[in-house]
Design a protein around this motif. Structure first.
Motif, mmCIF file in Angstrom:
data_model
loop_
_atom_site.group_PDB
_atom_site.id
_atom_site.type_symbol
_atom_site.label_atom_id
_atom_site.label_comp_id
_atom_site.label_asym_id
_atom_site.label_seq_id
_atom_site.Cartn_x
_atom_site.Cartn_y
_atom_site.Cartn_z
ATOM 1 N N GLU A 46 34.030 48.126 38.324
ATOM 2 C CA GLU A 46 34.651 47.770 39.763
ATOM 3 C C GLU A 46 35.871 46.768 39.843
ATOM 4 O OE1 GLU A 46 30.932 46.103 41.611
ATOM 5 O OE2 GLU A 46 30.096 47.781 41.635
ATOM 6 N N VAL A 47 36.451 47.054 40.953
ATOM 7 C CA VAL A 47 37.592 46.306 40.955
ATOM 8 C C VAL A 47 37.369 45.640 42.412
ATOM 9 C CG1 VAL A 47 40.166 46.160 41.733
ATOM 10 C CG2 VAL A 47 39.132 48.187 40.269
ATOM 11 N N GLU A 48 37.979 44.299 42.278
ATOM 12 C CA GLU A 48 37.486 43.193 43.393
ATOM 13 C C GLU A 48 38.661 42.961 44.166
ATOM 14 O OE1 GLU A 48 35.394 39.835 42.317
ATOM 15 O OE2 GLU A 48 33.495 40.863 42.325
ATOM 16 N N THR A 64 42.689 47.380 55.068
ATOM 17 C CA THR A 64 43.208 46.194 54.196
ATOM 18 C C THR A 64 42.577 46.165 52.839
ATOM 19 O OG1 THR A 64 40.937 44.692 55.001
ATOM 20 C CG2 THR A 64 43.314 44.438 56.279
ATOM 21 N N VAL A 65 41.362 46.975 52.602
ATOM 22 C CA VAL A 65 40.852 47.083 51.275
ATOM 23 C C VAL A 65 41.844 47.973 50.378
ATOM 24 C CG1 VAL A 65 38.882 48.090 49.668
ATOM 25 C CG2 VAL A 65 38.574 46.774 51.850
ATOM 26 N N LEU A 66 42.248 49.056 50.876
ATOM 27 C CA LEU A 66 43.403 49.845 50.414
ATOM 28 C C LEU A 66 44.719 49.292 50.087
ATOM 29 C CD1 LEU A 66 42.589 53.316 52.092
ATOM 30 C CD2 LEU A 66 41.779 52.343 49.745
ATOM 31 N N ASP A 67 44.953 48.309 51.154
ATOM 32 C CA ASP A 67 46.558 47.524 50.751
ATOM 33 C C ASP A 67 46.183 46.617 49.570
ATOM 34 O OD1 ASP A 67 47.607 48.708 53.057
ATOM 35 O OD2 ASP A 67 47.148 47.007 54.532
ATOM 36 N N GLY A 68 44.996 45.961 49.709
ATOM 37 C CA GLY A 68 44.549 45.055 48.405
ATOM 38 C C GLY A 68 44.691 45.728 47.170
ATOM 39 N N LEU A 69 44.045 46.810 47.292
ATOM 40 C CA LEU A 69 43.935 47.863 45.916
ATOM 41 C C LEU A 69 45.236 48.276 45.537
ATOM 42 C CD1 LEU A 69 41.520 49.020 44.248
ATOM 43 C CD2 LEU A 69 41.416 51.060 45.574
ATOM 44 N N GLU A 70 46.015 48.691 46.309
ATOM 45 C CA GLU A 70 47.480 49.172 45.979
ATOM 46 C C GLU A 70 48.268 48.069 45.497
ATOM 47 O OE1 GLU A 70 48.702 51.492 49.298
ATOM 48 O OE2 GLU A 70 47.619 53.201 48.609
ATOM 49 N N ALA A 71 48.142 46.625 45.999
ATOM 50 C CA ALA A 71 48.860 45.877 45.627
ATOM 51 C C ALA A 71 48.434 45.148 44.381
ATOM 52 C CB ALA A 71 48.593 44.357 46.643
ATOM 53 N N ARG A 72 47.234 45.276 44.012
ATOM 54 C CA ARG A 72 46.672 44.873 42.734
ATOM 55 C C ARG A 72 46.871 45.960 41.516
ATOM 56 N NH1 ARG A 72 40.538 42.998 40.901
ATOM 57 N NH2 ARG A 72 41.184 42.734 39.019
ATOM 58 N N LEU A 73 46.926 47.196 42.044
ATOM 59 C CA LEU A 73 46.962 48.375 41.031
ATOM 60 C C LEU A 73 48.020 49.192 41.380
ATOM 61 C CD1 LEU A 73 43.174 49.095 40.453
ATOM 62 C CD2 LEU A 73 44.807 47.501 38.864
ATOM 63 N N PRO A 74 49.379 48.747 41.541
ATOM 64 C CA PRO A 74 50.421 49.698 42.152
ATOM 65 C C PRO A 74 50.455 51.034 41.680
ATOM 66 C CG PRO A 74 51.345 47.559 41.343
ATOM 67 C CD PRO A 74 49.770 47.615 40.876
ATOM 68 N N VAL A 75 49.874 51.463 40.674
ATOM 69 C CA VAL A 75 49.888 52.789 39.903
ATOM 70 C C VAL A 75 49.139 53.678 40.920
ATOM 71 C CG1 VAL A 75 47.900 52.550 38.446
ATOM 72 C CG2 VAL A 75 49.849 54.121 37.860
#
Length: 95
Positions: free
Chosen positions: A19-21, A29-40
């Protein structure tokens, strides 16, 4: 923190195991955070230009399909509390 479960191909692309937190209270906001943490992952879950969910990607939480919910709607309480994961699932197609 929101626990995000990604399908195997996106975990492999991002180089993560399990999992990714990320922080957030809505799908957006979850997708924004996910893309910020994992730009790929930018452009793999939602279109880069429009920000809309890709056709063969679905979102689930608390045994509910959230794919067609407004992206700014609040996530279920158990997801926000970290008791249940937010799942990104690759939809199946074909015949």
């Amino acid at each position: 923190m929101i626990r995000v479960v990604l399908p195997a191909h996106l975990r492999a692309l991002a180089g993560v195991d399990g999992e990714v937190e990320v922080a957030g209270t809505t799908i957006a906001t979850v997708l924004d955070g996910l893309e910020a943490r994992l730009p790929v992952l930018r452009g793999t879950i939602r279109d880069r230009r429009t920000g809309r969910r890709r056709a063969f990607v679905r979102f689930y939480a608390c045994a509910e399909d959230l794919s067609h919910e407004p992206v700014d709607a609040p996530l279920p309480g158990p997801v926000v509390a970290g008791a249940e994961p937010f799942m990104v699932v690759g939809a199946m197609a074909g015949g």
